[in-house]
Design a protein around this motif. Structure first.
Motif, PDB file in Angstrom:
ATOM      1  N   ARG A  83      30.766  37.174  44.498  1.00 51.28           N
ATOM      2  CA  ARG A  83      31.444  36.308  45.179  1.00 51.28           C
ATOM      3  C   ARG A  83      30.663  34.649  44.381  1.00 51.28           C
ATOM      4  NH1 ARG A  83      34.098  37.121  49.911  1.00 51.28           N
ATOM      5  NH2 ARG A  83      34.720  39.562  50.221  1.00 51.28           N
TER       6      ARG A  83
ATOM      7  N   ASN B  31      36.045  34.292  41.210  1.00 59.32           N
ATOM      8  CA  ASN B  31      35.198  34.926  42.081  1.00 59.32           C
ATOM      9  C   ASN B  31      35.678  36.676  42.264  1.00 59.32           C
ATOM     10  OD1 ASN B  31      36.140  34.811  43.941  1.00 59.32           O
ATOM     11  ND2 ASN B  31      34.014  33.973  45.221  1.00 59.32           N
ATOM     12  N   GLU B  32      35.426  37.419  42.488  1.00 59.74           N
ATOM     13  CA  GLU B  32      35.725  38.852  42.833  1.00 59.74           C
ATOM     14  C   GLU B  32      35.189  39.197  44.263  1.00 59.74           C
ATOM     15  OE1 GLU B  32      33.839  41.934  40.305  1.00 59.74           O
ATOM     16  OE2 GLU B  32      33.636  40.532  38.881  1.00 59.74           O
ATOM     17  N   LEU B  33      36.538  40.535  44.616  1.00 57.68           N
ATOM     18  CA  LEU B  33      36.362  40.626  46.403  1.00 57.68           C
ATOM     19  C   LEU B  33      35.654  41.564  46.641  1.00 57.68           C
ATOM     20  CD1 LEU B  33      38.829  40.678  48.716  1.00 57.68           C
ATOM     21  CD2 LEU B  33      39.784  42.724  47.680  1.00 57.68           C
TER      22      LEU B  33
ATOM     23  N   TYR C 158      36.364  34.719  48.819  1.00 62.16           N
ATOM     24  CA  TYR C 158      36.823  35.793  47.751  1.00 62.16           C
ATOM     25  C   TYR C 158      37.858  34.504  47.666  1.00 62.16           C
ATOM     26  CZ  TYR C 158      40.474  37.917  45.205  1.00 62.16           C
ATOM     27  OH  TYR C 158      40.958  38.390  44.267  1.00 62.16           O
TER      28      TYR C 158
END
Length: 333
Positions: free
Chosen positions: A23, A14-16, A8
């Motif tokens: 990702r 991107n996203e967690l 991340y």
């Protein structure tokens, strides 16, 4: 469970969520970051000019915090501020000066980490013909991306903006010399800010040698203390946190070294939120380690909540007052 995915890298990339889809880097997220930054600036402008920044509202700012029994000394300080303002009004201070107490000028700053984002905002200033970074008034280079021959230094040296440079324990005198020469070749006042981030208990081992390097080079710099990044720890429960007392200790060490070196402590850098989070431990309204999971909202660095930020503001004001008194005593002694 044996699954490996890309890291991340922050909401701008991107996203967690730990999924393959989350990702994947998404350039559309840079547009979302821009829109959120623009909305935040609009909110700050409204607050700074709409009466919320009026120092006469000091009791409204601190309402709730100073009502706590543990905050009695801060309540007294807020009362003294009110008394001073009453005196100013009674003395007939002109309206222009009163206006200065009601509004504030603010400027934005952030780490120029994602160069694809920074380059998209770069413009040529029509009055000077020089490049200007449009993502913030001041941009800074992180302690991990300050290689003298690195891309982030190359970008920053080419823009007109004031530049910040994070200085951690691994900063050597030779690297600092190269970086000052690269980022501020004309040795302009206000161009370069050195942001010290060593960690509580480590300031005396590192700051004096950097001050000595700056002095020997005859460099013009502004010194700022970042007591957040050098004091991040991971608890047994897995949460990253920062101890309030460690943050305060590093600030006090920063002021003490500058007093001893007869140099100017030019600023402090805090990470905070107005939300009642439980991410940093300590303060008069003590957040304990077992409270971290209650309202832990950050996906990155732990932030001071509103109460902790106010307490730190009062304490730093006290440090500044002590520093001024010490200098006045030395000057008259």
């Amino acid at each position: 469970d044996g699954v490996e995915l890309p890291s991340y890298r922050g909401d701008i990339i991107n996203e967690l969520d730990f999924t393959e889809a989350a990702r994947v880097p998404n350039p559309e997220k840079m547009l979302q970051a821009y829109m959120q930054a623009a909305a935040t600036l609009n909110l700050l402008r409204a607050f700074s000019t709409g009466g919320y920044a009026d120092v006469n509202e000091v009791h409204r700012w601190t309402l709730g915090f100073t009502e706590a029994d543990e905050a009695e000394r801060f309540r007294d300080m807020a009362n003294r501020i009110s008394d001073t303002l009453d005196f100013i009004r009674a003395a007939g201070v002109n309206s222009e000066r009163q206006h200065a107490l009601r509004q504030v000028d603010f400027y934005t700053s952030h780490e120029a980490l994602l160069l694809e984002y920074e380059e998209a905002f770069c413009r040529v200033d029509s009055t000077t013909g020089q490049n200007l970074a449009g993502s913030g008034h001041m941009i800074w280079i992180g302690d991990r991306t300050r290689q003298p021959d690195g891309a982030h230094v190359e970008f920053a040296r080419g823009v007109l903006n004031p530049i910040g440079l994070k200085c951690g324990p691994s900063m050597t005198s030779d690297d600092l010399k190269k970086l000052m020469a690269t980022l501020n070749p004309k040795n302009e006042m206000g161009r370069l800010t050195l942001i010290a981030r060593f960690g509580a208990g480590k300031v005396a081992d590192n700051l004096p040698r950097l001050i000595d390097t700056v002095r020997r080079e005859g460099a013009n710099v502004v010194w700022v203390c970042d007591p957040m990044h050098g004091n991040t720890v991971k608890t047994n429960s897995g949460y990253k946190t920062r101890f309030f007392n460690a943050i305060l200790q590093e600030v006090r060490e920063f002021f003490a070294i500058h007093a001893a070196e007869n140099t100017v402590p030019g600023g402090v850098h805090f990470e905070m939120t107005g939300t009642d989070v439980t991410e940093c431990t300590g303060g008069v309204r003590a957040v304990l380690e077992e409270n971290l999971s209650d309202r832990y909202h950050t996906a990155c660095d732990p932030r001071l909540n509103a109460s902790q930020a106010l307490e730190l503001a009062f304490l730093v004001a006290g440090e500044l007052s002590n520093l001024r008194l010490a200098r006045e005593t030395r000057a008259t002694g």
